[in-house]
Motif scaffolding. Structure first.
Motif, PDB file in Angstrom:
ATOM      1  N   LYS A   1      -5.944  -7.206  -0.761  1.00 64.37           N
ATOM      2  CA  LYS A   1      -6.176  -5.772  -0.541  1.00 64.37           C
ATOM      3  C   LYS A   1      -5.927  -5.511   0.944  1.00 64.37           C
ATOM      4  O   LYS A   1      -5.879  -6.420   1.747  1.00 64.37           O
ATOM      5  CB  LYS A   1      -7.628  -5.411  -0.879  1.00 64.37           C
ATOM      6  CG  LYS A   1      -7.968  -5.633  -2.326  1.00 64.37           C
ATOM      7  CD  LYS A   1      -7.599  -4.441  -3.133  1.00 64.37           C
ATOM      8  CE  LYS A   1      -8.066  -4.687  -4.561  1.00 64.37           C
ATOM      9  NZ  LYS A   1      -7.919  -3.579  -5.404  1.00 64.37           N
ATOM     10  N   ARG A   2      -5.826  -4.267   1.308  1.00 65.87           N
ATOM     11  CA  ARG A   2      -5.559  -3.902   2.703  1.00 65.87           C
ATOM     12  C   ARG A   2      -6.669  -4.450   3.600  1.00 65.87           C
ATOM     13  O   ARG A   2      -7.844  -4.290   3.322  1.00 65.87           O
ATOM     14  CB  ARG A   2      -5.472  -2.390   2.842  1.00 65.87           C
ATOM     15  CG  ARG A   2      -4.943  -1.994   4.168  1.00 65.87           C
ATOM     16  CD  ARG A   2      -4.512  -0.549   4.141  1.00 65.87           C
ATOM     17  NE  ARG A   2      -4.043  -0.252   5.457  1.00 65.87           N
ATOM     18  CZ  ARG A   2      -2.785  -0.048   5.768  1.00 65.87           C
ATOM     19  NH1 ARG A   2      -1.873  -0.100   4.856  1.00 65.87           N
ATOM     20  NH2 ARG A   2      -2.442   0.216   6.995  1.00 65.87           N
TER      21      ARG A   2
ATOM     22  N   SER B   1       0.826  -1.204   0.000  1.00 66.86           N
ATOM     23  CA  SER B   1       0.000   0.000   0.000  1.00 66.86           C
ATOM     24  C   SER B   1       0.866   1.263   0.000  1.00 66.86           C
ATOM     25  O   SER B   1       0.583   2.228  -0.714  1.00 66.86           O
ATOM     26  CB  SER B   1      -0.924  -0.013   1.228  1.00 66.86           C
ATOM     27  OG  SER B   1      -1.668   1.177   1.295  1.00 66.86           O
TER      28      SER B   1
ATOM     29  N   GLU C   1       2.257   1.608  -3.496  1.00 62.75           N
ATOM     30  CA  GLU C   1       1.245   2.066  -4.450  1.00 62.75           C
ATOM     31  C   GLU C   1       1.028   3.569  -4.336  1.00 62.75           C
ATOM     32  O   GLU C   1       0.907   4.275  -5.330  1.00 62.75           O
ATOM     33  CB  GLU C   1      -0.072   1.326  -4.229  1.00 62.75           C
ATOM     34  CG  GLU C   1      -0.069  -0.087  -4.755  1.00 62.75           C
ATOM     35  CD  GLU C   1      -1.364  -0.834  -4.465  1.00 62.75           C
ATOM     36  OE1 GLU C   1      -2.267  -0.272  -3.796  1.00 62.75           O
ATOM     37  OE2 GLU C   1      -1.481  -1.994  -4.901  1.00 62.75           O
ATOM     38  N   LYS C   2       0.999   4.073  -3.107  1.00 59.86           N
ATOM     39  CA  LYS C   2       0.832   5.518  -2.886  1.00 59.86           C
ATOM     40  C   LYS C   2       2.059   6.292  -3.342  1.00 59.86           C
ATOM     41  O   LYS C   2       1.949   7.440  -3.779  1.00 59.86           O
ATOM     42  CB  LYS C   2       0.559   5.799  -1.410  1.00 59.86           C
ATOM     43  CG  LYS C   2      -0.805   5.339  -0.954  1.00 59.86           C
ATOM     44  CD  LYS C   2      -0.975   5.540   0.536  1.00 59.86           C
ATOM     45  CE  LYS C   2      -2.288   4.919   1.009  1.00 59.86           C
ATOM     46  NZ  LYS C   2      -2.368   4.885   2.472  1.00 59.86           N
TER      47      LYS C   2
END
Length: 179
Positions: A177-178, A73, A76-77
């Protein structure tokens, strides 16, 4: 496996749409069961506890998966990985610890293969996840100054890569996913 999926579904059902919750529950349940069985030497008795198997804070498949998802995550950010990074002149002891642990990875793999003891690999993944999560809570990655940010993004990528490789070896699904 069915019981694990039911228990995980209770945790994730309100966080995802139904079809995604099913996929996440299946992956987390598989990771939890595999990690639990592989974490104990074959010549030792296995004490099975749902609280331990589904622990999101340490020493479980879901904990390793959560750490992997957290690292992913962040990346990705961050967008594209920085190239030609410089190690900052001063780094906190937690970053040094992560770097040293990442350096142990080839030896841990070789020893686990030579001794046929996957529990050593499990122990390493748990320790790396504990150190990484503690580090992440303490130090900003995306909001750090540019030079430090680039270094930290690459450090996060290294942790994600090592955990992903370990999960592949152990058969623990990493793509979630988170949670």
């Amino acid at each position: 496996m069915n019981e694990a999926k039911i228990r995980v579904m209770d945790i994730v059902k309100d966080r995802f749409p139904q079809d995604e919750a099913n996929r996440v529950a299946e992956a987390v349940a598989a990771g939890a069961i595999r990690y639990s069985f592989l974490s104990v030497s074959p010549n030792k008795p296995l004490t099975f506890s749902w609280n331990k198997v589904l622990n999101l804070k340490q020493n479980s498949g879901p904990f390793i998966q959560y750490t992997y998802v957290r690292a992913n995550s962040i990346l990705e950010k961050a967008g594209e990985l920085p190239k030609d990074i410089q190690i900052p002149s001063s780094i906190p002891s937690e970053e040094e610890e992560i770097i040293l642990m990442l350096g142990e990875y080839p030896e841990v793999i070789a020893r686990a293969a030579q001794e046929l003891r996957l529990e050593n690999l499990i122990d390493y993944a748990n320790r790396l996840s504990l150190v990484f999560n503690s580090y992440y809570e303490k130090y900003p990655v995306l909001n750090a100054e540019p030079e430090v940010r680039e270094f930290r993004i690459n450090l996060v990528n290294a942790v994600k890569t090592v955990l992903g490789n370990i999960m592949d070896i152990l058969g623990i699904p990493p793509k979630l996913k988170r949670m």
